[in-house]
Design an enzyme around this catalytic site. Structure first.
Site, mmCIF file in Angstrom:
data_model
loop_
_atom_site.group_PDB
_atom_site.id
_atom_site.type_symbol
_atom_site.label_atom_id
_atom_site.label_comp_id
_atom_site.label_asym_id
_atom_site.label_seq_id
_atom_site.Cartn_x
_atom_site.Cartn_y
_atom_site.Cartn_z
ATOM 1 N N ASP A 134 4.476 -4.422 6.143
ATOM 2 C CA ASP A 134 4.718 -5.762 6.634
ATOM 3 C C ASP A 134 5.021 -6.760 5.503
ATOM 4 O O ASP A 134 5.996 -7.519 5.570
ATOM 5 C CB ASP A 134 3.465 -6.214 7.401
ATOM 6 C CG ASP A 134 3.700 -7.500 8.131
ATOM 7 O OD1 ASP A 134 4.725 -7.585 8.831
ATOM 8 O OD2 ASP A 134 2.877 -8.416 7.998
ATOM 9 N N GLY A 158 0.830 -1.209 0.000
ATOM 10 C CA GLY A 158 0.000 0.000 0.000
ATOM 11 C C GLY A 158 0.857 1.249 0.000
ATOM 12 O O GLY A 158 1.900 1.280 0.652
ATOM 13 N N THR A 206 3.975 2.596 6.032
ATOM 14 C CA THR A 206 2.606 2.082 6.034
ATOM 15 C C THR A 206 1.769 2.954 6.947
ATOM 16 O O THR A 206 2.171 3.211 8.079
ATOM 17 C CB THR A 206 2.539 0.617 6.525
ATOM 18 O OG1 THR A 206 1.205 0.376 7.020
ATOM 19 C CG2 THR A 206 3.505 0.323 7.637
ATOM 20 N N ARG A 222 -6.634 -3.047 9.851
ATOM 21 C CA ARG A 222 -7.194 -4.400 9.926
ATOM 22 C C ARG A 222 -6.670 -5.153 11.141
ATOM 23 O O ARG A 222 -7.404 -5.862 11.807
ATOM 24 C CB ARG A 222 -6.835 -5.211 8.658
ATOM 25 C CG ARG A 222 -7.584 -4.759 7.456
ATOM 26 C CD ARG A 222 -8.199 -5.895 6.652
ATOM 27 N NE ARG A 222 -8.972 -5.290 5.571
ATOM 28 C CZ ARG A 222 -8.449 -4.819 4.443
ATOM 29 N NH1 ARG A 222 -7.163 -4.948 4.193
ATOM 30 N NH2 ARG A 222 -9.218 -4.249 3.535
ATOM 31 N N ARG A 236 0.677 -4.697 -5.095
ATOM 32 C CA ARG A 236 0.745 -5.906 -4.285
ATOM 33 C C ARG A 236 1.077 -7.014 -5.283
ATOM 34 O O ARG A 236 0.572 -7.034 -6.394
ATOM 35 C CB ARG A 236 -0.593 -6.164 -3.591
ATOM 36 C CG ARG A 236 -0.987 -4.966 -2.709
ATOM 37 C CD ARG A 236 -2.175 -5.243 -1.830
ATOM 38 N NE ARG A 236 -2.620 -3.997 -1.213
ATOM 39 C CZ ARG A 236 -2.129 -3.496 -0.075
ATOM 40 N NH1 ARG A 236 -1.191 -4.149 0.587
ATOM 41 N NH2 ARG A 236 -2.571 -2.353 0.419
#
Lengths: 319, 319, 319, 319
Positions: A103, A11, A125, A171, A72
């Site tokens: 991550d 991201g 991030t 999340r 991604r």
């Protein structure tokens, strides 16, 4: 002459461009050849490699997103993909990779390291979910974006005497929710790491209503243990009033990076180049709020992220 | 000494406070007694009336929302409700009502006028859906809020090569979508007033992709003839790529009002007081971009709103 | 195929890029060749002409300044300079020039028209001092920039109980001062067009102090009839308290253009191309708050600019 | 029941209100009586003391300045003044003072401590010149304000090919200049702590010009060893081009506090109440970028402030 490359993966996060600028300019000015990889690990697999110059990173420090683009990449989770990337790295005779991301990017970096590639990792991030460092690039900007949105939402909520639930990103990590809730004067915050106590939240809102504060703001991280729909329904029933909902979504990724995100990115980008120039092993670079920190990349992914759960209580005490 | 009152009704709009300030201060300083009604017509029915002074409206010109609060009021759509309001107006010996709001507020004002109450109406709705005037308070702020959000969303979309659909307010009126689409450099805009041509939009996005512009922005008013979900699905299939969606929601109501919204509100609030001081009949006050305009309140609601549908084409020509 | 060129001249104004984008894309998409001139009339004299394509104007609509760059050009005020420009125009076989700028640019355009060149003029100046049209590109952005600065200055002034004088741009025209003063809730405004009444301003500030409002804001256009230094001194003596001063300077030229400035620029840029495609004579294009207006370029410079001096009084009434 | 009071003194800083809110609400909700002092130490001398309740600090977390107001107080530098303050503290039976401010406020706090008063000190100064802690309230907001201004100034400078000197606050401390210079992509920064090398700066600007970057930005702290006027003159001569100057002034104090400033203020305010509730001695509270830090108030003023002079070099390397 050292040949290095820089990529952004996963991201996007505001401030990535400041890191790219720092790496490129410091690299070139300390005598390196700097290459940019397009679309992160995907570009590494596909050989999307271009030589960078000073002008390529001009006028980008203030821009959100990443001029190198990002993606991604499922293929990079396979041995075949990674091997292809290693092949391209070797073909291009790159001495070191500077990988900027979250991550997943760190995990990918570890795979490269296992195959003998030198990687310097820079955390970027908005979720701030990397355990080995206190801050990641983009987090401060995202929190400020949420806080500004909450300011406006509070004003319209106040005009209508309405409680509003704001869903923010996160999340697995409640940091955006927690820090924007604290700064936005929210009445309660729900995060993935802590079991939610809806009854307590309802009591808090009611206590506000009893003293004529009828525009409570509840901030819910998307990974909390109750969905936005259910939460809305429960609060609606609990307080006997209509409740508004706002889902901020991709809005949180955008925006010109804050000074802190730019400076952190600049310092870490600069440090990555220094580490390479001094032939240091693969490192997970971090920032502790003031200065750059260093962790062996091989163990960085094992350090658990901690959330300041005590702040949940403070949010309620102060609302 | 004239006794006037001011109220805000319906959805709140940034700039309402500037109008309240202008009415209150100009009223008091030209020798009137000024009353504020809480929660719009609801407060009129319930007798929620307070005397205003100069200090009550200090430090509010820059704030979104409305310090008088607002509400949607079903009771005011019944004869019984309106009669109760008229009774309270007469009991408080109010010479005139200054009503600030949108379409529903205008309809309510007309009911009061029919019962012999003098009402000066000031248009305030971010939707800009009042036909009798070109601008309403809050519209300029809402458009700027959408444009700023679109800027950020474009940056993250560009980093990922993603098309993004942004849903904005506008159930019956496409003005926010149209003007923010034009200003935000959107690739297409969908509005309630015009039948959507999805095939054309898909062609437009594909044309962009063919010249490496892979981050198209589509702005859809909530009242357009295809839902955000369907639109997302159709575009996803049409271009063969993933598509992002952002629903801006209540965010669009918030925010400090722009200079234009403050000034328009100030000029119209000031005009309302002048009209009352000169014993003019009930008027729907407007703003044409430069100066205040006046329309007989009795006919204001009959003037149809026009949308500049030609701009839909211009958006696509320029994207 | 028509060949047109676009240039920006004089002081830059936020929104110029939106006009350049509209001209370029609409021009190309209606079958024209579009050229960009660097640094305004200076580039015309020096032959700094480049062919534009769709991508050249991508991702610029939100940026302040002008990607074509601008300059003030003394040489263009001489016959020799203008003749050189005409020569270059003819050599490049340009059918028409689209000139974007303020008063000086309009005068330059007139000289070209006198020599038989077709020129479409688009008004862009933060000062808003062109008499033939109500709005010019950049004005709305500049006013909002001043208003935002005034918001912050008011807060620190309030914390210290200090009166603050803010000097804003406007050598001959008080529009920025007037409109930002009205929107910023200033206590008084000084403009070039109206003789200043310092005693009245001092009374106003004292009246505020008497009701515990000790953070008055005075906005002074740089062309007002009393200097910032003198004004500061006189107010200091008049109220017997220290007075702060802020000179906003070049800050007022910067910033991402507002939606209004972008849309006005887009509509006028689009109109310029339409006029050329229909072989219309030289025109001074304008915007009246809602829609594009047209004036014969030959007479545009003779229309006197009007200031709404009545607003000075309104500012004081409402403070 | 403990009785505590809170005051803000010296220059105001965005975020002070968040600290006042945290102190007041946490104090009251942990069973204390909380008093607010108006205008800092001046109010302590004059007995300007009021009881605070939960609602007094509602809707202030996002506001710049300080709702308690502040002042610089010469009388508090005299024994007589301090004794009067102590007398008022004792008369009001206050168990502890929470003092929020900068260097002067800390010195004042020390005088109270010497006279037996318990003081908890919270650092708030945009200058960030307190040696005992890494961050002070307001600094992050001020840096972001400067960076945003620099963004706009850069765009207009780029349009005109002009070098611009921006003067920022910082009489003794270069932190604002340094951090905003790094984040704003400045070409050079001048700070009080380091001897300026004008020749080197001129070379840097010329190097930029040689690669077509003609809009260098130089940031000068007001306490640097060469005045803005002299610097402008020297650079003008050195590069043979006109140079622009902007003095940001009081603009830097204003603005809604950033999330970081609000959160830091909230954590420190909360900590001050905890220290008092646990009968801890006088403490200088700080923030290290992540968490609250504590230093004995008696020695806090002796810790020298450090500037990261190495960043001056980094700014130039990356420009």
């Amino acid at each position: 002459m050292k040949r290095i490359c820089v990529l952004t993966s996963g991201g996007d996060a505001p401030g990535m461009n400041a890191a790219i600028r720092a790496v490129t300019r410091k690299g070139i000015r300390t005598g390196m050849e700097v290459y940019g990889i397009g679309h992160g690990y995907k570009g590494l697999i596909e050989g999307d490699i271009r030589l960078m110059n000073i002008a390529h990173v001009g006028d980008i420090i203030h821009r959100g997103g990443t001029v190198l683009k990002t993606a991604r990449c499922e293929e990079f989770k396979t041995d075949k993909g990674i091997d292809k990337a290693v092949e391209n790295i070797n073909k291009a005779k790159l001495d070191s990779i500077i990988a900027i991301g979250g991550d997943g990017t760190l995990k990918g970096a570890l795979e490269l390291v296992k195959r003998g590639i030198n990687v310097q990792f820079i955390p970027a991030t908005i979720d701030n979910d990397l355990g080995y460092c206190a801050y990641s690039i983009g987090f401060d900007t995202a929190v400020n974006t949420v806080v500004n949105a909450a300011n406006g939402i509070r004003e319209t909520g106040m005009s209508h005497d309405k409680t509003t639930i704001i869903e923010v990103m996160g999340r697995n990590c409640g940091d955006i929710a927690l820090m924007s809730g604290l700064a936005g004067g929210a009445d309660a915050v729900l995060i993935p790491e802590v079991k939610s106590d809806i009854a307590k939240i309802i009591d808090k809102i009611k206590e506000g209503i009893s003293r004529q504060k009828k525009n409570s703001i509840i901030i819910r991280a998307e990974g909390a243990d109750i969905s936005t729909e259910e939460l809305t329904e429960e609060i609606k029933m609990g307080i006997g009033e209509d409740v508004r909902t706002v889902i901020l979504g991709y809005l949180q990724r955008g925006g010109s990076p804050t000074a802190l995100d730019r400076n952190m990115a600049t310092l870490m980008g600069s440090e990555a180049v220094r580490l390479i120039s001094e032939d240091k092993p693969s490192t997970a670079i971090g920032f502790d709020g003031q200065k750059v920190t260093l962790v062996d990349l091989k163990i960085a992914d094992n350090i658990e992220n901690k959330v300041r759960a005590d702040l949940l209580e403070l949010v309620m005490t102060l609302a």
